[in-house]
Scaffold this active site. Sequence first.
Site, short mmCIF file in Angstrom:
data_model
loop_
_atom_site.label_atom_id
_atom_site.label_comp_id
_atom_site.label_asym_id
_atom_site.label_seq_id
_atom_site.Cartn_x
_atom_site.Cartn_y
_atom_site.Cartn_z
N LYS A 52 48.85 32.85 32.78
CA LYS A 52 48.09 32.36 33.94
C LYS A 52 48.42 30.90 34.20
O LYS A 52 48.55 30.11 33.25
CB LYS A 52 46.59 32.53 33.65
N SER A 78 39.44 35.57 38.54
CA SER A 78 40.50 34.73 39.03
C SER A 78 41.86 35.03 38.42
O SER A 78 42.88 34.62 38.97
CB SER A 78 40.17 33.26 38.77
N SER A 84 36.67 36.41 34.69
CA SER A 84 38.01 36.38 35.28
C SER A 84 39.11 37.11 34.51
O SER A 84 40.22 37.25 35.03
CB SER A 84 38.45 34.93 35.48
N1 GLN Z 1 34.22 34.80 39.77
C1 GLN Z 1 33.66 33.79 38.94
C2 GLN Z 1 33.73 32.46 39.63
O1 GLN Z 1 34.23 32.40 40.70
C3 GLN Z 1 34.33 33.77 37.60
C4 GLN Z 1 35.58 33.00 37.56
C5 GLN Z 1 36.19 32.88 36.19
O2 GLN Z 1 35.82 33.59 35.26
N2 GLN Z 1 37.12 31.96 36.08
O3 GLN Z 1 33.28 31.46 39.13
#
Ligand code: GLN
Length: 524
Positions: A79, A154, A178
């Site tokens: 990532k 994400s 994410s």
């Molecule tokens: N969807 C969540 C957010 O937007 C989780 C994101 C994540 O785990 N990085 O904060």
Amino acid sequence: MQPSDMSAVDLVTAVRHGDLTALRATEAFLERIERLDSQINAFLSVDREGALRTAAAIDEKRKAGQPLGPLAGLPVAVKDALCTFDQPTTCASKMLAGFRPPYDAEVVARLRAADAVIVGKTNMDEFAMGGSNENSAFGPVHNPWDLTRAPGGSSGGSAACVAADMAPVAIGSDTGGSIRQPAGLCGITGLKPTYGRVSRRGLVAFASSLDQIGPMARSAADCALLLETIAGHDPGDATSLESPVPPYGADLDGPLEGVRIGRVPAHFGAGLCPEVAHAVEEAFAAFRAAGATIIDIDMPHADAGVATYYLVAPCEASSNLARYDGAHYGHRAEPGGHRAEPGRLHPVEPGGHRAEPGKGSGASGGGFESALVEMYCRSRAEGFGPEVKRRIMLGTYALSAGYYDAYYAKALKVRRLIRQDYLDAFEKVDLIGGPVSATAAFKLGEKSGDPLAMYLVDLYTVCTNLAGVGGISFPCGFTKGGLPIGFQLQAPALAEPLLLRATDRYQHLTDWHRRRPAIAARPR
Ligand code: GLN
């Protein structure tokens, strides 16, 4: 068998035994990236030369009879939130476009030391803020099961590249879901380890008390292989746990007799898509048939999870993202009101001199200080995307004098209650099962105009991070339309061996995780 059809475990075994060269394995995945990624956009950068060089060096090592690392020859996608000294690290933000970190994240260093081959950096929501990958400054990722749909986020690029067999395994990060949510929406297996199990050093920080790095792969066995390398104490991360790393792969084989899995009836309320509910109940039935006991439990404060998370995470983000001021790394606005070219960089060289912003530019007439503040403001206005700005504003507001107690301090109190729910639940059960997401993959554009709808996507995943425990997501069925459905298991702190063992058992009894999207089929 083609390298792209092999499990990661089989691939490293084949390389170790000399049945497959690291070069051949790497070339096979690079070829798939070249062929498929123009449709999926899972990669922000691909290090073709570097990967081939590393693979050739591993083959040389083997020929010379030198010992090989446990991941020798395994292509890994990382990532773009993890620092890599030899590849750009952008966090999918214009703010960091072209940024090259001076060092590797601890996880990346461990992968290299284990002789893995890093093939590229994967697309994501900007600074990991989002649940659909649509917040990337470099375009959304398309779900390999249906290119008109989101892969989740994400870590959408990491999930999509594994789903389309462009990499056998990938690294993701999970602050509120994410790893697990995109794994669920793309039909792969993703593990969010216990907070502190994996070093966060060199992970671009989003919300430091919630962030955790973890493996994404096609199966629990492949996740176990990767976790064994990346887990473990790092003196460079003060929150990293000292607990020894168990042999996750060797621990997999084991019965589920006597394992108690909690089922939360409130998870099946309004909003859960009936097809998802059905597949999740079927998975509970499969666990029961495998010898586990299913026990209904209550998580009384889970309802407050999303509200709590969307205070704690933005508050921490507003502080973490204060460092992007145009002076230290990444995007800087041009002095004197000119817009900088997108992605123009001003990396700080060690000991290097940097011109004072605004000097001689005639900017605003307020002298150096006002020119500096103007440069900060414009750099941030130009560099950050709308969702990141929204989080910074939410967090700054909730932390400001007069609101701190009402919002941030209160959220911390609710966080304690959520954590206590888990402690109480784990007195009665060993694992907690349920859905990962309320629906299968949604259409690109379906929720991107409605931040609240997007935040609600995180309903089933955020409490794991607030409590600091581990969770895994894996496919447990498909919708009639052919989209994967995910199942989530959560476990007490450091119970990753049980999470992996239960998932592995399930994957021996079912074959949902073996299904591949049509796009992954080899051309004739
Ligand atoms: N969807 C969540 C957010 O937007 C989780 C994101 C994540 O785990 N990085 O904060």
